[in-house]
Scaffold this active site. Structure first.
Site, mmCIF file in Angstrom:
data_model
loop_
_atom_site.group_PDB
_atom_site.id
_atom_site.type_symbol
_atom_site.label_atom_id
_atom_site.label_comp_id
_atom_site.label_asym_id
_atom_site.label_seq_id
_atom_site.Cartn_x
_atom_site.Cartn_y
_atom_site.Cartn_z
ATOM 1 N N LYS A 145 0.840 -1.198 0.000
ATOM 2 C CA LYS A 145 0.000 0.000 0.000
ATOM 3 C C LYS A 145 0.883 1.259 0.000
ATOM 4 O O LYS A 145 2.103 1.162 0.208
ATOM 5 C CB LYS A 145 -0.934 -0.007 1.212
ATOM 6 C CG LYS A 145 -0.214 -0.047 2.542
ATOM 7 C CD LYS A 145 -1.207 -0.129 3.680
ATOM 8 C CE LYS A 145 -0.498 -0.174 5.013
ATOM 9 N NZ LYS A 145 -1.404 0.018 6.133
ATOM 10 N N TYR A 198 17.680 29.132 8.400
ATOM 11 C CA TYR A 198 16.516 29.860 8.912
ATOM 12 C C TYR A 198 16.389 29.693 10.429
ATOM 13 O O TYR A 198 16.605 28.604 10.958
ATOM 14 C CB TYR A 198 15.230 29.291 8.295
ATOM 15 C CG TYR A 198 15.003 29.642 6.852
ATOM 16 C CD1 TYR A 198 14.922 30.969 6.430
ATOM 17 C CD2 TYR A 198 14.840 28.631 5.911
ATOM 18 C CE1 TYR A 198 14.685 31.276 5.102
ATOM 19 C CE2 TYR A 198 14.599 28.931 4.580
ATOM 20 C CZ TYR A 198 14.524 30.258 4.176
ATOM 21 O OH TYR A 198 14.287 30.556 2.872
HETATM 22 C C1 LIG Z 1 -3.672 -4.685 8.326
HETATM 23 C C2 LIG Z 1 -2.208 -4.526 8.086
HETATM 24 N N1 LIG Z 1 -1.448 -5.626 7.999
HETATM 25 C C3 LIG Z 1 -0.110 -5.538 7.777
HETATM 26 C C4 LIG Z 1 0.519 -4.316 7.666
HETATM 27 C C5 LIG Z 1 2.001 -4.256 7.472
HETATM 28 O O1 LIG Z 1 2.619 -3.619 8.545
HETATM 29 P P1 LIG Z 1 4.211 -3.580 8.682
HETATM 30 O O2 LIG Z 1 4.687 -2.631 7.655
HETATM 31 O O3 LIG Z 1 4.452 -3.109 10.054
HETATM 32 O O4 LIG Z 1 4.674 -4.968 8.410
HETATM 33 C C6 LIG Z 1 -0.243 -3.152 7.779
HETATM 34 C C7 LIG Z 1 0.407 -1.848 7.676
HETATM 35 O O5 LIG Z 1 0.099 -0.881 8.296
HETATM 36 C C8 LIG Z 1 -1.650 -3.267 7.991
HETATM 37 O O6 LIG Z 1 -2.423 -2.169 8.095
#
Ligand SMILES: Cc1ncc(COP(=O)(O)O)c(C=O)c1O
Length: 369
Positions: free
Chosen positions: A34, A257
């Site tokens: 994602k 700055y």
């Molecule tokens: C439902 C879910 N599973 C797995 C993950 C993967 O998390 P990570 O990057 O900590 O492995 C996420 C990420 O936020 C998530 O929302």
């Protein structure tokens, strides 16, 4: 030309997937891609991860981008659908769904009444074992499962999942979550999934049928005070730039700055062509490490939109044009993040579109370490 770039090592990415498979040998892997693969480039990353069993994304748009790029593995929508109209699209593109709320169940019930439906949908019933984000309350899980079992449109057995709130730091609470998930789903058929990256490293017991690594795939560790290399992971993203100016500064002079850093001795300042307009955190403190010519030097003064300054020291050999690494192989994100009061996730997700992305296959990174 300004050489600020993010170098993405696809060989390191594939290596990390194999490492996760080693750690969770009895589970299948759902690679979490994602948010543009945590800022690494969704399609490029997914293509390189051809050995993952499945992908997970947050939005329908992300899933459709993968399908458009001919990615054929299963894809899970971690937040399920938002509207009735998305359901036929989900069917058409063979996407799997997380169901986490009764509104979604009601929408599916309505959808099932359309006469032309024949394709079934694979769903994951999400149980809230203590995170209080998405998921059905534990006491509702069995009833929701029964309701869903009565829907022809849903493929059986329904899969079951939950999510850790603090697998990286709170063993006791994580253990409670595991036990609650087991109790709530007792007697239900269906594969199970709970472990994100921290769960994979810290809670072997919760690996079950599917693990869901995000950060580990990108080569970083979610466990405080550790880095990916502690777990045989290799950084995938290197954020790099170059020195655009080197100049002496006298004791007592300030940089940048707001004048929040003053030279304690005569020294030399290096200006690096990267700033918050590229995604480098503006709130990184004085002293944040920056890699240049084989050593770490401290960030000094406030990060500007297009540049930042480092203290190169009094006996300077560094020259304009020298390569600078903000994070990557030479300097893990995990080491930089605390100086900006953040976590590695936000660093890689935050790199902006102004930065050029270069994809490499550094096989040496696979054999040398
Ligand atoms: C439902 C879910 N599973 C797995 C993950 C993967 O998390 P990570 O990057 O900590 O492995 C996420 C990420 O936020 C998530 O929302």
């Amino acid at each position: 030309m300004r050489s600020t770039k993010a170098v993405i090592d696809l060989a390191a990415l594939r290596h990390n997937l194999q490492t996760v498979k080693q750690i969770a040998q009895d589970s299948k892997v759902m690679a979490v891609v994602k948010a543009n693969a945590y800022g690494h480039g969704l399609v490029e990353v997914a293509k390189a991860l051809d050995e993952t069993d499945m992908f997970a994304v947050a939005t329908l748009e992300e899933a459709l981008s993968l399908r458009k790029a001919d990615i054929n593995q299963d894809i899970l929508l971690l937040e399920g659908f938002f509207t009735f109209e998305e359901i036929p699209i989900i069917q058409k593109y063979r996407l799997q769904l997380v169901l986490h709320h009764k509104n979604q169940v009601e929408t599916l019930l309505r959808y099932q009444q359309s006469p032309e439906i024949n394709e079934s949908i694979k769903v994951w019933l999400k149980c809230d074992s203590g995170m209080y984000r998405l998921g059905f309350a534990l006491g509702e899980v069995q009833t929701v499962q029964q309701t869903l079992n009565a829907l022809n449109i849903i493929e059986k057995p329904i899969k079951l999942m939950s999510h850790f709130a603090s697998a990286d730091s709170d063993q006791e609470f994580s253990q409670e979550q595991i036990e609650k998930f087991i109790a709530a789903t007792q007697g239900l058929a269906g594969q199970r999934s709970m472990a994100n990256s921290a769960g994979i490293l810290a809670h072997k017991k919760a690996h079950w049928d599917w693990v869901r690594p995000g950060l580990l795939i990108y080569g970083a560790s979610p466990i405080p005070c550790s880095t990916g290399s502690d777990y045989d992971l290799r950084p995938v993203m290197s954020l790099e730039s170059q020195l655009m100016a080197v100049k002496p500064i006298g004791k007592g002079e300030s940089v940048g700055y707001g004048r929040n850093w003053f030279a304690e001795t005569d020294t030399n300042i290096g200006l690096v062509a990267i700033g918050y307009g590229d995604g480098y955190p503006r709130h990184a403190k004085n002293g944040t490490p920056v890699w240049i010519n084989g050593r770490e030097v401290p960030l000094v003064g406030r990060v500007s939109m297009d540049m930042l300054a480092v203290d190169l020291g009094s006996a300077v050999k560094d020259k304009v044009g020298d390569r600078v690494v903000l994070w990557g192989k030479e300097l893990p994100m995990e080491k930089v993040a605390p100086y900006a009061d953040t976590i590695p996730y936000t660093l890689c997700c935050g790199v902006t579109r102004r930065v050029k992305f270069e994809y490499i296959n550094d096989q040496t990174s696979n054999t040398n370490s």
